[in-house]
Design a protein around this motif. Structure first.
Motif, PDB file in Angstrom:
ATOM      1  N   UNK A  81      37.775  54.399  20.373  1.00 19.44           N
ATOM      2  CA  UNK A  81      37.734  54.698  21.810  1.00 19.44           C
ATOM      3  C   UNK A  81      36.812  53.732  22.543  1.00 19.44           C
ATOM      4  N   UNK A  82      35.627  53.482  21.962  1.00 22.54           N
ATOM      5  CA  UNK A  82      34.671  52.581  22.610  1.00 22.54           C
ATOM      6  C   UNK A  82      35.198  51.146  22.668  1.00 22.54           C
ATOM      7  N   UNK A  83      35.782  50.696  21.549  1.00 31.29           N
ATOM      8  CA  UNK A  83      36.301  49.327  21.523  1.00 31.29           C
ATOM      9  C   UNK A  83      37.453  49.147  22.503  1.00 31.29           C
ATOM     10  N   UNK A  84      38.354  50.123  22.547  1.00 29.36           N
ATOM     11  CA  UNK A  84      39.480  50.027  23.485  1.00 29.36           C
ATOM     12  C   UNK A  84      39.016  50.104  24.934  1.00 29.36           C
ATOM     13  N   UNK A  85      37.956  50.891  25.175  1.00 32.63           N
ATOM     14  CA  UNK A  85      37.412  50.961  26.534  1.00 32.63           C
ATOM     15  C   UNK A  85      36.821  49.617  26.941  1.00 32.63           C
ATOM     16  N   UNK A  86      36.106  48.973  26.008  1.00 33.23           N
ATOM     17  CA  UNK A  86      35.553  47.647  26.299  1.00 33.23           C
ATOM     18  C   UNK A  86      36.675  46.634  26.558  1.00 33.23           C
ATOM     19  N   UNK A  87      37.702  46.708  25.736  1.00 31.87           N
ATOM     20  CA  UNK A  87      38.834  45.784  25.882  1.00 31.87           C
ATOM     21  C   UNK A  87      39.508  45.975  27.241  1.00 31.87           C
ATOM     22  N   UNK A  88      39.730  47.250  27.632  1.00 30.30           N
ATOM     23  CA  UNK A  88      40.375  47.526  28.923  1.00 30.30           C
ATOM     24  C   UNK A  88      39.514  47.031  30.079  1.00 30.30           C
ATOM     25  N   UNK A  89      38.180  47.184  29.954  1.00 30.78           N
ATOM     26  CA  UNK A  89      37.286  46.733  31.021  1.00 30.78           C
ATOM     27  C   UNK A  89      37.330  45.217  31.175  1.00 30.78           C
ATOM     28  N   UNK A  90      37.374  44.498  30.044  1.00 28.76           N
ATOM     29  CA  UNK A  90      37.438  43.035  30.100  1.00 28.76           C
ATOM     30  C   UNK A  90      38.752  42.554  30.727  1.00 28.76           C
ATOM     31  N   UNK A  91      39.858  43.166  30.311  1.00 30.18           N
ATOM     32  CA  UNK A  91      41.164  42.787  30.874  1.00 30.18           C
ATOM     33  C   UNK A  91      41.206  43.056  32.372  1.00 30.18           C
ATOM     34  N   UNK A  92      40.668  44.213  32.771  1.00 29.13           N
ATOM     35  CA  UNK A  92      40.658  44.576  34.192  1.00 29.13           C
ATOM     36  C   UNK A  92      39.782  43.610  34.989  1.00 29.13           C
ATOM     37  N   UNK A  93      38.632  43.266  34.430  1.00 32.24           N
ATOM     38  CA  UNK A  93      37.730  42.343  35.135  1.00 32.24           C
ATOM     39  C   UNK A  93      38.364  40.961  35.294  1.00 32.24           C
ATOM     40  N   UNK A  94      39.093  40.508  34.259  1.00 34.14           N
ATOM     41  CA  UNK A  94      39.756  39.202  34.343  1.00 34.14           C
ATOM     42  C   UNK A  94      40.857  39.223  35.400  1.00 34.14           C
ATOM     43  N   UNK A  95      41.597  40.328  35.478  1.00 30.29           N
ATOM     44  CA  UNK A  95      42.679  40.435  36.471  1.00 30.29           C
ATOM     45  C   UNK A  95      42.130  40.440  37.897  1.00 30.29           C
ATOM     46  N   UNK A  96      40.943  41.036  38.061  1.00 34.93           N
ATOM     47  CA  UNK A  96      40.341  41.109  39.402  1.00 34.93           C
ATOM     48  C   UNK A  96      39.546  39.851  39.745  1.00 34.93           C
ATOM     49  N   UNK A  97      39.484  38.913  38.818  1.00 36.08           N
ATOM     50  CA  UNK A  97      38.788  37.651  39.078  1.00 36.08           C
ATOM     51  C   UNK A  97      37.284  37.746  38.964  1.00 36.08           C
ATOM     52  N   UNK A  98      36.765  38.812  38.361  1.00 28.38           N
ATOM     53  CA  UNK A  98      35.319  38.971  38.237  1.00 28.38           C
ATOM     54  C   UNK A  98      34.747  38.109  37.124  1.00 28.38           C
ATOM     55  N   UNK A  99      35.549  37.834  36.107  1.00 26.29           N
ATOM     56  CA  UNK A  99      35.115  36.951  35.023  1.00 26.29           C
ATOM     57  C   UNK A  99      36.220  35.958  34.717  1.00 26.29           C
ATOM     58  N   UNK A 100      35.846  34.864  34.073  1.00 29.02           N
ATOM     59  CA  UNK A 100      36.812  33.826  33.723  1.00 29.02           C
ATOM     60  C   UNK A 100      37.793  34.342  32.675  1.00 29.02           C
ATOM     61  N   UNK A 101      39.066  33.966  32.784  1.00 27.45           N
ATOM     62  CA  UNK A 101      40.101  34.460  31.866  1.00 27.45           C
ATOM     63  C   UNK A 101      39.834  34.025  30.433  1.00 27.45           C
ATOM     64  N   UNK A 102      39.353  32.775  30.240  1.00 33.28           N
ATOM     65  CA  UNK A 102      39.068  32.298  28.888  1.00 33.28           C
ATOM     66  C   UNK A 102      37.949  33.110  28.232  1.00 33.28           C
ATOM     67  N   UNK A 103      36.940  33.433  29.016  1.00 31.05           N
ATOM     68  CA  UNK A 103      35.842  34.253  28.491  1.00 31.05           C
ATOM     69  C   UNK A 103      36.344  35.638  28.095  1.00 31.05           C
ATOM     70  N   UNK A 104      37.180  36.225  28.960  1.00 26.39           N
ATOM     71  CA  UNK A 104      37.740  37.548  28.660  1.00 26.39           C
ATOM     72  C   UNK A 104      38.584  37.502  27.389  1.00 26.39           C
ATOM     73  N   UNK A 105      39.441  36.476  27.264  1.00 28.74           N
ATOM     74  CA  UNK A 105      40.298  36.359  26.075  1.00 28.74           C
ATOM     75  C   UNK A 105      39.472  36.203  24.811  1.00 28.74           C
ATOM     76  N   UNK A 106      38.403  35.415  24.888  1.00 25.34           N
ATOM     77  CA  UNK A 106      37.544  35.216  23.715  1.00 25.34           C
ATOM     78  C   UNK A 106      36.933  36.536  23.251  1.00 25.34           C
ATOM     79  N   UNK A 107      36.411  37.321  24.207  1.00 26.93           N
ATOM     80  CA  UNK A 107      35.778  38.589  23.831  1.00 26.93           C
ATOM     81  C   UNK A 107      36.814  39.629  23.404  1.00 26.93           C
ATOM     82  N   UNK A 108      37.989  39.613  24.044  1.00 29.53           N
ATOM     83  CA  UNK A 108      39.062  40.526  23.628  1.00 29.53           C
ATOM     84  C   UNK A 108      39.490  40.225  22.195  1.00 29.53           C
ATOM     85  N   UNK A 109      39.573  38.942  21.838  1.00 26.44           N
ATOM     86  CA  UNK A 109      39.928  38.560  20.468  1.00 26.44           C
ATOM     87  C   UNK A 109      38.891  39.065  19.471  1.00 26.44           C
ATOM     88  N   UNK A 110      37.609  39.004  19.851  1.00 23.62           N
ATOM     89  CA  UNK A 110      36.554  39.530  18.967  1.00 23.62           C
ATOM     90  C   UNK A 110      36.725  41.037  18.766  1.00 23.62           C
TER      91      UNK A 110
END
Length: 513
Positions: free
Chosen positions: A466-495
């Protein structure tokens, strides 16, 4: 056309509802589906729907076997290659001949038709077995043998289904021609599987995202099946080999998010076809024939288990004498008991040409045997594993940890309630102190167990996921809203995906005795 579509959607809706209910009450979904399939036969609530055998052969079977091959542990299969090959080649032949010999006399079938029935019943179903393996812990090598045997056993058995059905249709048998066709089907299937597997792995490696990777894998499956069929090689063996190669390459090379997307897509596709096949069989047979063939089904069951016992004990006895490779006798018992029929056997019998002699009778017998084996072997299979002492639930580990968590939650809640009662003036300080101390003793004992090596190993996967999926969803959402760089989000999502995959594959094993 519209009526067919409505019937098709109704079948899917019924199947999905049944499968969801089965998962909620904790029984294998294929058991629930075969029961509903029987009810459809008895109640005759849906119209009889003819199925084009070519659709089953090219549309259903490749998807079912590719899904199993994609999830297979290639390294585990290689380590257990001798027992797997012993069961997948001579084991299938022995099982087929033994089953056919009994069926010829017991069911009064022509020998060629009895051979066809033996080939259909040589196909195994791992859905129930693997579900049981996930509930309890079994030696990795036993799981690898049963999974690998199912993959390559199914390929061999389906080749024999094709050859024996041809003999039944033509009424002619030529040993040299049959041997040539068998060799071409198996060797050609392996060769094409390796070729398409290497090509598929290369294409997936260059796919820009998971959507194109899924599309490429879909094309790979059907291209492999169609081309293999065109050159008279085995489509199933080709797809199995390609699936194992692609699955191994995907896990080694692709980003974890793409591996999870591939596995999720093919697991969904396999589940959907399992649902459809179990209910489609229920639309192909008549209740009167099912009643008439009840004694034939019982006799065929005896033939099935006799053939399986001869194949398992005979092949492993020979393997021990020749290659000095020992497979524990308890494991052999599991393989005999785990001879459960399922969607592949039913898909294979539905794929027989419409003009095959005894086709309706074969469909009825295979459905009846599938029903009986799922009810009498799949349902209690987990308990049988525990009785044979080849599996354990982790009484000192998982169950002890679960009890410690429950104790800790209850004791902490009790302390909180005591504090509330004290602040309200409903208990004295003395009574509060005495009762809180008793709860604290329980807390200390529970925390000691949870801090032990076993407790550290048995992390709460529900919370972690649950915690990992919540973190993943937050990163994807932040990348879509332009709050963080897409490459950074993808790197952390892959981790995060890599951590999820490690959690999915990590599990301690019992000893191999």
């Amino acid at each position: 056309m519209r009526e067919r579509l409505e019937s098709f959607l109704l079948v899917i809706a019924v199947g999905a509802t049944v499968a969801i209910g089965a998962k909620r009450i904790g029984i294998p979904y294929n058991v629930a589906l075969v029961v509903v399939g029987l009810l459809l036969v008895v109640l005759d609530v849906l119209p009889t729907t003819p199925m084009d055998p070519e659709v089953i052969l090219i549309g259903f079977l490749p998807v079912l076997v590719f899904e199993s091959a994609l999830f297979a542990d290639a390294d585990g299969l290689r380590a257990a290659s001798r027992p797997i090959l012993a069961l997948a080649v001579p084991g299938v032949a022995i099982s087929l001949l033994a089953t056919a010999a009994v069926a010829t006399y017991a069911l009064d079938l022509p020998f060629s038709v009895a051979l066809l029935l033996g080939a259909l019943l040589a196909i195994t179903d791992t859905v129930s077995v693997l579900l049981a393996f996930r509930s309890v812990r079994v030696p990795h090598r036993l799981a690898a043998i049963m999974e690998g045997e199912s993959l390559f056993n199914d390929g061999t058995a389906l080749v024999l289904v094709s050859l024996t059905s041809r003999v039944v249709l033509t009424g002619a048998f030529s040993a040299p021609e049959t041997a040539k066709a068998l060799g071409m089907a198996m060797l050609g299937g392996v060769a094409l599987g390796v070729l398409f597997g290497v090509m598929g792995a290369s294409v997936l490696r260059r796919a820009p995202d998971h959507l194109t990777a899924i599309l490429a894998s879909t094309i790979l499956v059907f291209a492999t099946a169609l081309i293999s069929e065109h050159v008279h090689a085995s489509p199933v063996i080709a797809v199995v080999v390609a699936g194992v190669i692609v699955g191994r390459a995907a896990r080694n090379v692709l980003e974890p998010s793409r591996v999870l997307a591939l596995q999720g897509f093919w697991e969904t596709a396999g589940f959907g076809l399992n649902v459809l096949i179990f209910l489609l069989v229920g639309l192909q047979i008549q209740v009167s024939m099912l009643i008439e063939e009840a004694s034939s089904i019982a006799l065929a069951l005896i033939a099935l288990h006799a053939g399986r016992a001869v194949a398992v004990y005979g092949c492993f006895g020979l393997l021990r004498a020749v290659a000095r490779e020992r497979v524990p006798m308890r494991w052999q018992h599991v393989m005999v008991i785990g001879n459960i029929k399922g969607a592949l056997s039913m898909a294979a019998v539905l794929s027989l040409p419409a003009n095959t002699p005894y086709r309706d009778r074969l469909i009825t017998i295979v459905f009846g045997i599938t029903f009986v084996t799922l009810m009498t072997q799949a349902l209690p299979f987990e308990r049988l594993l525990l009785m044979l002492k080849v599996a354990f639930r982790g009484n000192s580990g998982r169950e002890g940890i679960s009890e410690a968590k429950a104790t800790l939650i209850a004791a902490r809640k009790g302390q909180a309630e005591l504090d509330e009662l004290l602040s309200s003036g409903l208990v004295s300080r003395k009574e509060h102190a005495e009762r809180r101390a008793a709860f604290q003793l329980r807390v200390i004992k529970a925390e000691e167990l949870l801090r032990s090596p076993e407790g550290e190993a048995a992390r709460d996967h529900v919370v972690d996921l649950s915690l990992l999926n919540a973190q993943k969803a937050a990163l994807v959402d932040a990348a879509r809203r332009g709050l963080i760089d897409a490459d950074t989000a993808n790197s952390q999502v892959n981790d995060i995906d890599r951590t999820l995959m490690n959690m999915m594959h990590h599990a301690p094993e019992p000893n191999e005795h």
